[in-house]
Motif scaffolding. Structure first.
Motif, PDB file in Angstrom:
ATOM      1  N   ARG B 356       0.828  -0.974  -0.036  1.00 41.36           N
ATOM      2  CA  ARG B 356      -0.066   0.048   0.087  1.00 41.36           C
ATOM      3  C   ARG B 356       0.779   1.297   0.163  1.00 41.36           C
ATOM      4  O   ARG B 356       0.677   2.172  -0.713  1.00 41.36           O
ATOM      5  N   ILE B 357       1.963   1.326   0.855  1.00 35.54           N
ATOM      6  CA  ILE B 357       2.738   2.364   1.035  1.00 35.54           C
ATOM      7  C   ILE B 357       3.500   2.648  -0.463  1.00 35.54           C
ATOM      8  O   ILE B 357       3.613   3.765  -0.928  1.00 35.54           O
ATOM      9  N   ILE B 358       3.903   1.419  -0.907  1.00 42.44           N
ATOM     10  CA  ILE B 358       4.676   1.696  -2.091  1.00 42.44           C
ATOM     11  C   ILE B 358       3.860   2.200  -3.459  1.00 42.44           C
ATOM     12  O   ILE B 358       4.346   2.797  -4.059  1.00 42.44           O
ATOM     13  N   ALA B 359       2.499   1.756  -3.394  1.00 42.45           N
ATOM     14  CA  ALA B 359       1.693   1.893  -4.550  1.00 42.45           C
ATOM     15  C   ALA B 359       1.382   3.472  -4.388  1.00 42.45           C
ATOM     16  O   ALA B 359       1.289   3.989  -5.504  1.00 42.45           O
ATOM     17  N   VAL B 360       1.150   3.904  -3.244  1.00 40.49           N
ATOM     18  CA  VAL B 360       0.908   5.571  -3.080  1.00 40.49           C
ATOM     19  C   VAL B 360       2.204   6.490  -3.240  1.00 40.49           C
ATOM     20  O   VAL B 360       2.063   7.360  -3.939  1.00 40.49           O
ATOM     21  N   ARG B 361       3.580   5.949  -2.757  1.00 40.77           N
ATOM     22  CA  ARG B 361       4.445   6.624  -3.108  1.00 40.77           C
ATOM     23  C   ARG B 361       4.559   6.789  -4.604  1.00 40.77           C
ATOM     24  O   ARG B 361       5.359   7.708  -4.785  1.00 40.77           O
ATOM     25  N   GLY B 362       4.457   5.865  -5.459  1.00 38.13           N
ATOM     26  CA  GLY B 362       4.881   6.065  -6.719  1.00 38.13           C
ATOM     27  C   GLY B 362       3.689   7.157  -7.503  1.00 38.13           C
ATOM     28  O   GLY B 362       4.108   7.717  -8.567  1.00 38.13           O
ATOM     29  N   SER B 363       2.725   7.377  -6.539  1.00 39.03           N
ATOM     30  CA  SER B 363       1.626   8.481  -7.197  1.00 39.03           C
ATOM     31  C   SER B 363       1.879   9.787  -6.644  1.00 39.03           C
ATOM     32  O   SER B 363       1.227  10.844  -7.218  1.00 39.03           O
ATOM     33  N   LEU B 364       2.984   9.946  -5.688  1.00 40.36           N
ATOM     34  CA  LEU B 364       3.161  11.321  -5.153  1.00 40.36           C
ATOM     35  C   LEU B 364       4.293  11.942  -5.637  1.00 40.36           C
ATOM     36  O   LEU B 364       5.266  11.486  -6.088  1.00 40.36           O
TER      37      LEU B 364
ATOM     38  N   ALA D 344     -14.061  12.594   3.586  1.00 45.39           N
ATOM     39  CA  ALA D 344     -12.905  12.380   2.944  1.00 45.39           C
ATOM     40  C   ALA D 344     -12.118  11.350   3.903  1.00 45.39           C
ATOM     41  O   ALA D 344     -11.441  10.405   3.221  1.00 45.39           O
ATOM     42  N   LEU D 345     -12.174  11.130   5.139  1.00 44.81           N
ATOM     43  CA  LEU D 345     -11.702   9.948   6.028  1.00 44.81           C
ATOM     44  C   LEU D 345     -11.867   8.700   5.533  1.00 44.81           C
ATOM     45  O   LEU D 345     -11.131   8.000   5.360  1.00 44.81           O
ATOM     46  N   LEU D 346     -13.172   8.519   4.966  1.00 49.16           N
ATOM     47  CA  LEU D 346     -13.613   7.146   4.723  1.00 49.16           C
ATOM     48  C   LEU D 346     -13.186   6.912   3.242  1.00 49.16           C
ATOM     49  O   LEU D 346     -12.767   5.735   3.040  1.00 49.16           O
ATOM     50  N   LEU D 347     -13.045   7.853   2.481  1.00 46.84           N
ATOM     51  CA  LEU D 347     -12.557   7.601   1.080  1.00 46.84           C
ATOM     52  C   LEU D 347     -11.156   7.318   1.246  1.00 46.84           C
ATOM     53  O   LEU D 347     -10.692   6.366   0.374  1.00 46.84           O
ATOM     54  N   ALA D 348     -10.494   8.198   1.871  1.00 45.16           N
ATOM     55  CA  ALA D 348      -8.994   7.910   1.900  1.00 45.16           C
ATOM     56  C   ALA D 348      -8.730   6.440   2.543  1.00 45.16           C
ATOM     57  O   ALA D 348      -7.593   5.634   2.037  1.00 45.16           O
ATOM     58  N   ASP D 349      -9.477   6.208   3.384  1.00 40.81           N
ATOM     59  CA  ASP D 349      -9.248   4.676   4.082  1.00 40.81           C
ATOM     60  C   ASP D 349      -9.490   3.577   2.865  1.00 40.81           C
ATOM     61  O   ASP D 349      -8.752   2.683   2.748  1.00 40.81           O
ATOM     62  N   HIS D 350     -10.688   3.962   2.434  1.00 38.94           N
ATOM     63  CA  HIS D 350     -10.938   2.788   1.181  1.00 38.94           C
ATOM     64  C   HIS D 350     -10.097   2.951  -0.005  1.00 38.94           C
ATOM     65  O   HIS D 350      -9.841   1.889  -0.500  1.00 38.94           O
ATOM     66  N   LEU D 351      -9.604   4.044  -0.221  1.00 37.02           N
ATOM     67  CA  LEU D 351      -8.448   4.153  -1.395  1.00 37.02           C
ATOM     68  C   LEU D 351      -7.468   3.539  -1.129  1.00 37.02           C
ATOM     69  O   LEU D 351      -6.735   2.478  -1.896  1.00 37.02           O
ATOM     70  N   LEU D 352      -6.640   3.589   0.236  1.00 37.96           N
ATOM     71  CA  LEU D 352      -5.433   2.726   0.602  1.00 37.96           C
ATOM     72  C   LEU D 352      -5.839   1.310   0.775  1.00 37.96           C
ATOM     73  O   LEU D 352      -4.940   0.568   0.391  1.00 37.96           O
ATOM     74  N   ARG D 353      -7.018   0.830   1.002  1.00 37.63           N
ATOM     75  CA  ARG D 353      -7.396  -0.557   1.114  1.00 37.63           C
ATOM     76  C   ARG D 353      -7.505  -1.021  -0.361  1.00 37.63           C
ATOM     77  O   ARG D 353      -6.879  -2.102  -0.488  1.00 37.63           O
ATOM     78  N   GLN D 354      -7.993  -0.249  -1.423  1.00 32.91           N
ATOM     79  CA  GLN D 354      -7.931  -0.759  -2.634  1.00 32.91           C
ATOM     80  C   GLN D 354      -6.667  -0.613  -3.356  1.00 32.91           C
ATOM     81  O   GLN D 354      -6.289  -1.549  -4.202  1.00 32.91           O
ATOM     82  N   ASP D 355      -5.826   0.358  -3.122  1.00 30.51           N
ATOM     83  CA  ASP D 355      -4.634   0.406  -3.623  1.00 30.51           C
ATOM     84  C   ASP D 355      -3.596  -1.042  -3.261  1.00 30.51           C
ATOM     85  O   ASP D 355      -3.034  -1.260  -4.321  1.00 30.51           O
ATOM     86  N   ARG D 356      -3.894  -1.369  -2.304  1.00 28.35           N
ATOM     87  CA  ARG D 356      -3.158  -2.686  -1.922  1.00 28.35           C
ATOM     88  C   ARG D 356      -3.614  -3.890  -3.095  1.00 28.35           C
ATOM     89  O   ARG D 356      -2.901  -4.797  -3.170  1.00 28.35           O
ATOM     90  N   ILE D 358      -4.970  -3.565  -6.136  1.00 27.23           N
ATOM     91  CA  ILE D 358      -4.504  -3.188  -7.033  1.00 27.23           C
ATOM     92  C   ILE D 358      -3.134  -3.537  -7.245  1.00 27.23           C
ATOM     93  O   ILE D 358      -2.674  -3.973  -8.344  1.00 27.23           O
ATOM     94  N   ALA D 359      -2.344  -3.051  -6.230  1.00 34.90           N
ATOM     95  CA  ALA D 359      -0.725  -3.349  -6.436  1.00 34.90           C
ATOM     96  C   ALA D 359      -0.353  -4.933  -6.546  1.00 34.90           C
ATOM     97  O   ALA D 359       0.448  -5.375  -7.302  1.00 34.90           O
ATOM     98  N   VAL D 360      -1.219  -5.851  -5.761  1.00 39.50           N
ATOM     99  CA  VAL D 360      -0.925  -7.205  -5.593  1.00 39.50           C
ATOM    100  C   VAL D 360      -1.395  -7.724  -7.120  1.00 39.50           C
ATOM    101  O   VAL D 360      -0.890  -8.637  -7.656  1.00 39.50           O
ATOM    102  N   ARG D 361      -2.481  -7.250  -7.585  1.00 36.57           N
ATOM    103  CA  ARG D 361      -3.205  -7.771  -8.875  1.00 36.57           C
ATOM    104  C   ARG D 361      -2.176  -7.675 -10.000  1.00 36.57           C
ATOM    105  O   ARG D 361      -2.122  -8.604 -10.876  1.00 36.57           O
ATOM    106  N   GLY D 362      -1.732  -6.631 -10.016  1.00 30.13           N
ATOM    107  CA  GLY D 362      -0.620  -6.666 -10.850  1.00 30.13           C
ATOM    108  C   GLY D 362       0.542  -7.292 -11.040  1.00 30.13           C
ATOM    109  O   GLY D 362       1.121  -7.624 -11.979  1.00 30.13           O
ATOM    110  N   SER D 363       0.865  -7.943  -9.824  1.00 30.24           N
ATOM    111  CA  SER D 363       1.996  -8.756  -9.713  1.00 30.24           C
ATOM    112  C   SER D 363       1.549 -10.353  -9.844  1.00 30.24           C
ATOM    113  O   SER D 363       2.329 -11.307  -9.890  1.00 30.24           O
ATOM    114  N   LEU D 364       0.337 -10.554  -9.950  1.00 28.45           N
ATOM    115  CA  LEU D 364      -0.091 -11.847 -10.214  1.00 28.45           C
ATOM    116  C   LEU D 364      -0.502 -12.384 -11.602  1.00 28.45           C
ATOM    117  O   LEU D 364      -0.644 -11.467 -12.492  1.00 28.45           O
TER     118      LEU D 364
END
Lengths: 364, 364, 364, 364
Positions: B356-364, D344-356, D358-364
C-alpha cells in the motif's frame, strides 16, 4: 499504522525525536480512576536522558501535560491525551547521519520503507518515542494497582555479569538504589564499571532485563493468538534494541524433561490452587494461572557508537562513520521503566477483556 | 477474541479437539492467486498426528475442504474458508482429565477463565487447533512465493543436542529427510534416540526450532508496536508450548559490544545495499533490511506425560494423575510446519501493508 | 477484509452463492450461554428462499450445523463456527450474467475491484451471504435475551403503502402472520398485491422496514465514532439493497424546531428517568437512554428483474439483458430477520463493551 | 474506545470542550504527501464558532499546531498529531447544566454510561470534538486530491425549505458565498431568515446537508460489512445531531419499481463504463462504480435552546431548565466542513485499502 497498542485498553503514540513533541492518547481507560500527575512525571524521569553518567547526556526535562480525559484528578472514560515537548535544540550532530547509514540502526530501513525520513535524532526510530509509552503505562499501572497488581523490572545481566534477585520480593526502591537499576548490589558495581569502560572506549554493551508482575489473577489472556505470553513477547520485542524474550523457564527449559519441568499443582494455605514451581512464568495455555508473570528480555548493545565503522552512504558508496553525538553506552537503565510500562499496558488490556467475561458469567 | 491474527492478511481459526471440526477463514487474500489444494493437504500431512512413531498416535486424516473464496483454482478476493473434520472418536481417555488438572497444561486456566471447558482432547487448547493455522499459512505461502519469498524451519536442538545447519541454503526436502525434521544428519539420530527414550519412559523432551525467511524485501514491518520482529515474537509465542523467541543474535548478542555486534553495510555485487553479517536477523528498527529473517524458538517439554504426577482436582484436593492417552513425547517435528505457517502469515500481512505504501509513494 | 463485524462480540462470515457452503464464526461470545440449534434453524427458515410465493423460488433447505464452540447446548467462550451447505445446483441461468453486467447489481463493481468474480448466483454479492449473519445474530439474540432485550422488525412500507404498527407491543408472531411480514393486516393485503403485480410484470418493488429494540439499558454506545446510532447505520446499510437509514425522528425531524423535537425527561413510576416522547429513537449523544431503539431502513426495488434492460458487456459493448433466473420481486419479507440479526449483533457488541465499564466502575 | 476511525488511514481524536485542548492523531497517511498548514487552518475556520451571527458566539481561534509526522511540509509516514488549544474560559454558564439534564442532550446518557462527566461545555459530547476530525480530514483531502477526488457539501434544506443545486458542478466557493453555506441563492435568504427567527425565539431549527464526492474511481469499498455506503452511513451518523443518512435515491427510491430505479450501463465517450442515471449514488454492491458518490444527511434541530423546558435533575426530581449559554440556532453551516471531513476520511481509508489490491493484482 503501527502506533496503536491494545484492544480494550489502547494507546496510540506519536512524535519524533525532534519537532513539536511526543505524546500518547490512552483510549479505553475506565472512568473514575484516580490519576496522579506526579506519579507519571516520576516515571518519565526514570526514563529521561541525562539522569546519570551511564546514559546519554541529551538534556530533556520531559515535562508531561495532560490535555484531556481527566478532570480534578479523575479519569472521565474519554481519551486521555498527554504531551511531552521536545526541548533540546536540533544540533549539528546529525550531518554525518544524513550522509551515511549507521550500522544496525534504522536509518537504512526507514529510507527503504518510506523514501523519506526525519534525520535529526533518528526521528520516530529514536528511543525518545518510548516517552509516550511510559506516560500511557502509568495510567495502566494506576488501574492495575486498584486490583493489587504490581510490576517490577530490573537489570539482570550486563555483558555477561548476572545478578541474583528474588523476583517475589524486589521493589522499585531496591531497583532505583543505583544508577544502573540492578538491585543485586554485589554485582552492580562490576556492571557499572563495564558500562563506564564501554563509554570511555566509545563503544556500548548489552544485557538483559527481568520483569515480574505480582498479584495477577488467574484467567487473563486468551487462547490461540492473543495468548498472554504472546502479547508479552510482542510488547517487549517492540522496545528498541530488544532481540529476545523468554517467559518463565524460556530457553533453559528446553533442556529439561516434562516430568522435571511441569509445575505441580497444590492447594495453598489460602485455599487457592497454586503451583509448587513457576517454570510456566505464570502462564499456561496462554492464560495466567495466578502465579507471578515472569519474563526475561535481551537487549543488544546500543547500535550508535563513537568508534569509526565501515558503512555506505545513500548511494551505496562505501564510507567511514564515527558517532559524534550523545549516546547511551548501555540502554538498560533507561529501559527498565519502559519494560514495566509495556507489561502494565498489556496486563491492563487483558484485565479489561477478562472483566467482560466475568461480568457476563455472573449473569448467566 | 483471540482467534483472529493479522491486519491486512487476516486469519480466524475455529474448532476444538473433538466435535464437528476445525478450520480457518482467510480474509484479505488478494484475488487471482493460484491456490493448489494438494499443496495445502501436503502441509497438513506434515502437521498431522500419527505420521511417525515420534509423535502422538491419534489417527486423524486431517483432510481439508475449501468451502469458499476459490473458484477453478484461483482466489476471488473474498474470504477463503477451509474445514478439517475431526474423525478419531472421543475415547474414554479423558475421564482422569475431567477429574484432575494436568500439571503445566491449560485445564486449570481454562476453568479459571471461562468456568466451563471442553474436556475431551483439551478442546481449544489442543495443538489440534493449529491445523487451521497451517491451512491458512499455505495461502500466505502461495502469495509470498509470487514474490520469491521462501520459508524453511527445522529442528535445531533437542534436549541439549544442537544441529549445525546453514539457513541460507537448507530446503524443506532436506528437513523432511527424517521424521524428526532435523536436516543435520550427523546429530539427528542422537536426537531421535532422545525422543524415543523419553517416549519409553512415559516422559517428554523439549528443544528449539530455527526458522529462516529468504527473499524478504527491505521495508516490511512498521515502527513502534507492529515492528516486524514484534510480530514474529507474538506469532511464535502463540504456538502451544513455546517459552522463548530470539531474533538474529538473540540472548547471545547481549554478550557482545556494539562494535562487535553491529552489522556493517556494504554495496553488494547486484548494487543493493547489504550487511556483511546478519546479527540483526534481517530486521533493524522493526523493519526488514533485505537480509534473511532469522529466529529461534524454544519449546518446553510436552506437558502431557504418562508418568504419575502430583496435582489437585477441581475442588483443590490433592490427587495423583497418570496420563493414559496418546501423547507427543516431543512436539518439535510437528511444530516445524506450524512455525513456517506463522512466519508466512505475518510476512504476508506486512507485505500487503507495505504494498500500500509503495503503491501510493509511486503516485506522489 | 470486510467480512468481520463487531469488536467485543464479533462475527466473520464466509461463502458464495454457489460452492461448498456459507457460514459464520462468532468470536467473543461469553461462555456458559445456552444455545438452541432449533431456534437458529427457525430464524434461517425465515430468511431462506422458497418460503412463499413472494420470494425467489430457489430451493435451499439452509440446514445449519454447529462446528465448534458449543458443547451439550452451552457455549464454551471459544469461536462458534456454523456451516450452511449450498444445495441447489449451479444452473445455466447465469450464462447471460457472465456476458453482460446487470444494471444496479454488483457484477460490474466486483470486476472493477477484483478483476475476477464468481458469476453463478452473484457469488459473494448474493443476499445468500446474509445466512451467516442470521445464524450469528441468533447467538447475539440468545445473549440479549438473558438481559431482557428483545428485537422485532417488520415491513413498514411497500411501494408507498405505509403500515401503522405500535413498535412498543408488536411481536414476531404478529409479524409472521402473513408472508409479507407486515403486522398491519389492514394494509398487508394491498402490499402483497403490489408485490404480486411486480412479479407478474417481471419487475420489482422496494419499501421500508422498521425495527425496534426494547429493554435496552441506558449506557450502551460510545462517544464520537462508535456511537450506537452510527453502528446501527452501518449495520443496516451493510444489508444488500439498503439505501437509507433513520434513527428516531429521522428526516422528518428536520422539519421541527428544537422546542418541538426535544424529548423531555421525567421521573417514571419505577423511579427510572424516562423521556415523554422518543424522537431520539432511544439514543442521545450516541449512547442509549433506556427508551426503545427505533430505526427505519429503506430498501430499493430489487435490481434483478425479468424485464429486458439496456446494458453493456465486459468490453463495454451495448447489449440487452433480460433476467431468466429466479428472483425476489420484493426483498423485504426475507430482509426482516436480517435486520433483526444485524441489530442484535451490534447491541450484543455494545452490551459487552459496556459490561466492561460497569465491571470496573464497581471496583473503583 | 470510540475515538478511532478507519483501518488503513486512521484517525484518533481526543479532547473535551474545556481543558487543555483537542486534537487528532492521523496514522497510516502515506509518506511524502505535501501538507499545507494554511489549508488545514482554513477548514478549521469554516467549522469554528463565532464565524457569523448564524452560529454560536463562543470565541475560539481554533489555531492548529502540527506536533509530529511532518517535516518541511511533507509527511513522513509516521503519525501526524495536531493540537488545537481551548481558549475561551470556562464560564458560569454551566451551573444549570450541572444541576439538571438538558433534554435530548448527552448529559443523562454520559452519566448513565460513565458515572462521571465533564460538565463545562458538554465535555467530549460537545461538537467541539469535531475540530480534530476536520483537521484529520484535511490530511485525507490532501491525499484524495493527488488522485483527482474532490468533495463538496452544502446545506440542502433548512426547516422544510429545499435548495436546488447541481452536485456535479457546485464548488466550495459557491457554498461559502453566504454564511449559511447554501449555494442556491434563490432560497438561501429565506433559510437565513428561518435561522434568525429561531435564534430570536431562543429556539433552533434542523435541516439536511448534501455531499458529493467526484472523481472516485470504481472499486472502492468492500463486500459485506465494510461496504462503502455502510461506512458513509456510519461516518455521517457519528456526527453530532445526525438522525438519518441516504445514499443516492434513498427513501424516495423505495417508491419506484426496479425497472424505473435501475441505473442502465452505457459506454462513455472516454471508453469507460458509466451509468445513465445515478440513483445508486455511485455505489453498487457496496463498491464504488465510478460515478459521483452522493449522500443526504438529516440534522435534527439543536438540542440546546434558550426556551425553558421541563426536565429532571440527577436525582430524578422535576425541574425547569432554560439555556443561558451561547448556542447554535442551526448547526448546519458549521456541519458542512465536518461532513466533508468525514467523507474524505472514509474515502482515503478505502482508497488505500484498494491500492493494496491493485498493487498485488498487477503482480499476479
Amino acid at each position: 499504522m503501527s502506533s496503536t497498542f491494545g484492544t480494550a485498553f489502547r494507546i496510540t503514540t506519536f512524535g519524533e525525536s525532534h519537532g513539536g513533541g511526543l505524546g500518547v492518547v490512552v483510549d479505553g481507560c475506565p472512568p473514575r480512576l484516580a490519576l496522579d500527575l506526579e506519579v507519571i512525571q516520576r516515571e518519565l524521569d526514570r526514563r529521561r536522558p541525562g539522569q546519570s553518567r551511564l546514559v546519554t547526556q541529551r538534556d530533556e526535562a520531559d515535562q508531561v501535560e495532560i490535555l484531556s480525559g481527566v478532570i480534578d484528578g479523575f479519569t472521565l472514560g474519554t481519551p486521555i491525551a498527554m504531551l511531552i515537548r521536545n526541548a533540546d535544540a536540533r544540533g549539528k550532530d546529525y550531518a554525518d547521519v544524513a550522509r551515511a547509514y549507521r550500522p544496525s540502526h534504522a536509518d537504512f530501513t526507514y529510507d527503504a520503507k518510506y523514501g523519506i525520513r526525519a534525520i535529526a535524532g533518528g526521528g520516530r526510530a529514536s528511543a525518545r518515542e518510548t516517552a509516550g509509552r511510559v506516560a500511557g503505562g502509568c495510567v495502566a499501572q494506576a488501574l492495575l494497582a486498584t486490583r493489587g497488581i504490581a510490576i517490577v523490572a530490573w537489570v539482570d545481566e550486563v555483558s555477561g555479569l548476572v545478578a541474583d534477585v528474588d523476583g517475589e520480593i524486589v521493589t522499585r526502591d531496591d531497583v532505583d538504589r543505583n544508577d544502573l537499576r540492578c538491585p543485586d548490589l554485589a554485582i552492580a558495581d562490576a556492571m557499572i564499571a563495564r558500562v563506564e569502560a564501554a563509554r570511555k572506549a566509545g563503544d556500548s554493551v548489552g544485557g538483559t532485563i527481568r520483569v515480574v508482575a505480582r498479584g495477577v489473577p488467574a484467567g487473563l489472556g486468551e487462547p490461540v493468538f492473543d495468548k498472554l505470553d504472546a502479547d508479552v513477547a510482542k510488547a517487549m520485542m517492540s522496545i528498541p534494541a530488544v532481540k529476545g524474550v523468554e517467559i518463565g523457564s524460556g530457553f533453559a527449559g528446553t533442556l529439561m524433561t516434562g516430568s522435571e519441568h511441569n509445575d505441580l499443582f497444590y492447594r495453598r494455605e489460602d485455599g487457592r490452587i497454586g503451583t509448587r514451581t513457576n517454570r510456566s512464568g505464570g502462564i499456561q495455555g496462554g492464560i495466567s494461572n495466578g502465579e507471578s508473570i515472569t519474563a526475561r528480555i535481551a537487549f543488544k548493545p546500543t547500535a550508535t557508537i563513537i568508534k569509526p565503522q565501515e558503512t555506505v552512504d545513500r548511494d551505496g558508496q562505501p564510507t567511514i562513520l564515527a558517532g559524534r553525538g550523545r549516546h547511551d553506552p548501555c540502554v538498560l537503565p533507561r529501559a527498565v521503566p519502559i519494560v514495566e510500562a509495556m507489561m502494565a499496558l498489556l496486563l491492563a488490556d487483558h484485565l479489561l477483556r477478562q472483566d467482560r467475561i466475568i461480568a457476563v458469567r455472573g449473569s448467566l
